[in-house]
Every structure is written in C-alpha cells, then in structure tokens.
Design a protein around this motif. Sequence first.
Motif, PDB file in Angstrom:
ATOM      1  N   UNK A 115      56.084  16.216   6.679  1.00 53.84           N
ATOM      2  CA  UNK A 115      57.211  17.141   6.639  1.00 53.84           C
ATOM      3  C   UNK A 115      58.202  16.885   7.762  1.00 53.84           C
ATOM      4  N   UNK A 116      57.700  16.570   8.949  1.00 49.38           N
ATOM      5  CA  UNK A 116      58.587  16.260  10.075  1.00 49.38           C
ATOM      6  C   UNK A 116      59.410  15.019   9.783  1.00 49.38           C
ATOM      7  N   UNK A 117      58.763  13.991   9.211  1.00 46.41           N
ATOM      8  CA  UNK A 117      59.494  12.766   8.857  1.00 46.41           C
ATOM      9  C   UNK A 117      60.595  13.069   7.846  1.00 46.41           C
ATOM     10  N   UNK A 118      60.280  13.893   6.853  1.00 42.61           N
ATOM     11  CA  UNK A 118      61.276  14.237   5.835  1.00 42.61           C
ATOM     12  C   UNK A 118      62.468  14.956   6.465  1.00 42.61           C
ATOM     13  N   UNK A 119      62.194  15.884   7.354  1.00 43.35           N
ATOM     14  CA  UNK A 119      63.290  16.629   7.987  1.00 43.35           C
ATOM     15  C   UNK A 119      64.131  15.715   8.870  1.00 43.35           C
ATOM     16  N   UNK A 120      63.503  14.786   9.568  1.00 41.70           N
ATOM     17  CA  UNK A 120      64.245  13.831  10.391  1.00 41.70           C
ATOM     18  C   UNK A 120      65.167  12.962   9.528  1.00 41.70           C
ATOM     19  N   UNK A 121      64.783  12.767   8.272  1.00 41.55           N
ATOM     20  CA  UNK A 121      65.603  11.977   7.347  1.00 41.55           C
ATOM     21  C   UNK A 121      66.698  12.808   6.689  1.00 41.55           C
ATOM     22  N   UNK A 122      66.773  14.093   7.015  1.00 45.66           N
ATOM     23  CA  UNK A 122      67.814  14.945   6.458  1.00 45.66           C
ATOM     24  C   UNK A 122      67.382  15.804   5.291  1.00 45.66           C
ATOM     25  N   UNK A 123      66.100  15.740   4.935  1.00 52.63           N
ATOM     26  CA  UNK A 123      65.599  16.567   3.840  1.00 52.63           C
ATOM     27  C   UNK A 123      65.349  17.994   4.334  1.00 52.63           C
ATOM     28  N   UNK A 124      65.402  18.941   3.411  1.00 51.05           N
ATOM     29  CA  UNK A 124      65.026  20.322   3.750  1.00 51.05           C
ATOM     30  C   UNK A 124      64.047  20.843   2.707  1.00 51.05           C
ATOM     31  N   UNK A 125      63.192  21.753   3.134  1.00 48.01           N
ATOM     32  CA  UNK A 125      62.190  22.312   2.228  1.00 48.01           C
ATOM     33  C   UNK A 125      62.866  23.224   1.218  1.00 48.01           C
ATOM     34  N   UNK A 126      62.745  22.879  -0.054  1.00 47.05           N
ATOM     35  CA  UNK A 126      63.356  23.664  -1.124  1.00 47.05           C
ATOM     36  C   UNK A 126      62.395  24.691  -1.686  1.00 47.05           C
ATOM     37  N   UNK A 127      61.137  24.290  -1.897  1.00 54.78           N
ATOM     38  CA  UNK A 127      60.182  25.200  -2.537  1.00 54.78           C
ATOM     39  C   UNK A 127      58.759  24.811  -2.181  1.00 54.78           C
ATOM     40  N   UNK A 128      57.898  25.820  -2.136  1.00 52.72           N
ATOM     41  CA  UNK A 128      56.460  25.605  -2.064  1.00 52.72           C
ATOM     42  C   UNK A 128      55.888  26.062  -3.394  1.00 52.72           C
ATOM     43  N   UNK A 129      55.125  25.191  -4.038  1.00 51.73           N
ATOM     44  CA  UNK A 129      54.677  25.469  -5.393  1.00 51.73           C
ATOM     45  C   UNK A 129      53.158  25.419  -5.513  1.00 51.73           C
ATOM     46  N   UNK A 130      52.660  26.159  -6.480  1.00 51.50           N
ATOM     47  CA  UNK A 130      51.245  26.141  -6.839  1.00 51.50           C
ATOM     48  C   UNK A 130      51.092  25.308  -8.105  1.00 51.50           C
ATOM     49  N   UNK A 131      50.145  24.379  -8.097  1.00 55.41           N
ATOM     50  CA  UNK A 131      49.891  23.536  -9.258  1.00 55.41           C
ATOM     51  C   UNK A 131      48.585  23.963  -9.912  1.00 55.41           C
ATOM     52  N   UNK A 132      48.619  24.119 -11.229  1.00 57.75           N
ATOM     53  CA  UNK A 132      47.483  24.626 -11.991  1.00 57.75           C
ATOM     54  C   UNK A 132      46.990  23.580 -12.982  1.00 57.75           C
ATOM     55  N   UNK A 133      45.737  23.735 -13.386  1.00 52.98           N
ATOM     56  CA  UNK A 133      45.192  22.870 -14.439  1.00 52.98           C
ATOM     57  C   UNK A 133      44.161  23.675 -15.231  1.00 52.98           C
ATOM     58  N   UNK A 134      44.532  24.010 -16.459  1.00 49.09           N
ATOM     59  CA  UNK A 134      43.603  24.700 -17.350  1.00 49.09           C
ATOM     60  C   UNK A 134      42.741  23.662 -18.070  1.00 49.09           C
ATOM     61  N   UNK A 135      41.451  23.956 -18.199  1.00 49.62           N
ATOM     62  CA  UNK A 135      40.526  23.126 -18.972  1.00 49.62           C
ATOM     63  C   UNK A 135      39.689  24.048 -19.864  1.00 49.62           C
TER      64      UNK A 135
END
Length: 295
Positions: A115-135
């Motif tokens: 995350x620090x590397x991304x921010x140093x490159x000019x990126x910003x955190x847009x969203x935190x997401x939950x990933x699901x998998x139904x079986x």
Amino acid sequence: MTDVVIRALDSSDAALFDTLPDPLGAREGHRLTRHRADWKRVALREGRVVARGAWWGGPDDTEPVNINWFDVAEGEEEAGAALLRSAPRQVELELNLPAGWRDDPALRAAAETRGTAARKAGYHLLAERLLYRWTPDHGLPERPARLEFRAEPDDAVFFDALRRIHSATLDAHALKAIEQGGPDRAAQEELDFFHWCPSPREWWQVAHTPQGDLAGIHIPAHNPSGPCVGFIGVVPEHRGRGYAFDLLAECTHFLVEQGADFVAAATDQGNVPMAVNFAKAGYPVVKERLNFAPA
C-alpha cells in the motif's frame, strides 16, 4: 544502494517473475488467472527482483484492465512505486489479501508495504472490499418467491434501472463514476462491464413485484475466472423490504442451474446491508481486496 532497473518481461524471461516470495498467497489465488508474459514487469536491484506486477485483461482485451498481482520486498517501497509509474497505461490496482489479514502481523506488514508503494506512485485507496465464494456445501439459499423474474432484452431498461439504483448507492466505484460524469456514466460503466463478461446477454433479469412494479435487477455472470454475481440492485422506492436477498437467492439458483459448482461475489466493506445478505445466503468471506485508483 544501487539504482533499480525496471524490466518488462517476455516469454524468454518470464520465470523472473516467480523469484520473489509470495507471503500473501497470490499464486494460489491466481491458479485460474491467465497472465500474459509481456504484461508482467519486475524491478531489479543488483539483479535481484525486489518488486513485481502483473497487468491483466480479458482474452480479447488489447489493453490491461487492472493490475491484480503486485508484490514488493520489505523496504523496497520506492522500487515498487517506480514499477507502477513505469507502466505505459495507468490502471486500477487490486491488492487481494487473506481474510482477516489485519489480525496477522506478518500479513499486515506485507499489505502495508504494498500500500505504501502504491501511494508513493500516486495511487489512492478507493475501496476495501469483501470477496465471497459460495459452494454447494453451504446449501442453496431459499427463494422467498415474493418477486417475479424474467429476462429483458432491452438494454435501455437496465440503463434506466441502474441510474435509479445508483442515485443512492454505497458502492465506491459507482460514486467515483457519478462524480466524474453523473448517473449516466455510472450506469454505462456497469453495462459495459456486463457486456464485457463472456456470459450470455440473455441471463440478465429484471424483478417485479406482484403488482407489476420494477423492484430491481440481477445479473448472473461469468467473468474470465468463472461464475459470479455480476450485479444485485434494488430501486430506491422498494428498499427496506429485503428484496436484495431475493435477488441474490435467484441469482445463485440461476447460476447453479447453468452448471456452476461455485459462485464468486464481492461487495464494499461499507455496504453493510449487502454483506448481511451474503452471509444470510451462505456466502463466506474468503478474501479481502484493497482497490487503489491511479492519480
């Protein structure tokens, strides 16, 4: 400290990509993902890989859609930032993490380095997401049978529904699109994504109340990695009745009837009502994702 050398890879040296440790388990998570060798890049210091990134797109895409694999060695945040800045096209970065990563010091440190590397490159955190998998072992959710579902061939019907749904939304990507171009842009981005998916257009469904009012839409889909819940949305005037669960249950049943032996899904962590519906429908959280947007 010697300068970092950034290299785009090809089929002759693609093995370089695999020389960096994988503390976040990205390799296992990408067992079904096809990455092009020439869309991979590495940062080397004294010949050793200290950062790597894999840009990804669908099989017919001529440009990458996102970066879905990004690793940075400890203390090499500047090298990771240089790697991201070196790409000819700036696209969204997806950082996939094990569920509960914040509770594990090693996983948290690895995530924070990236995350620090991304921010140093000019990126910003847009969203935190939950990933699901139904079986199937989680059981199919019961269909409440309160809504009437049918296919709808007219894209204009979905466009109008999406505009109404996004007029009051918790989705960070939709909010970004609305900020940049209004509800029309948010609706069109959704439609473009559904058309990009390789699943049949005939799968898209609208849901009506017994009185004939449009309650919402659901999009059963296949992305390049397999079956997924493409979209669940209830129009504002019918919210508060629990219809999102009805749509999710129908979407799950539909995909299973098409032969799916798992169903993937995702929602923003801030969308608590939808997270509750996924839990109720038997969808466990299997990963978390940080979405970073380029400047």
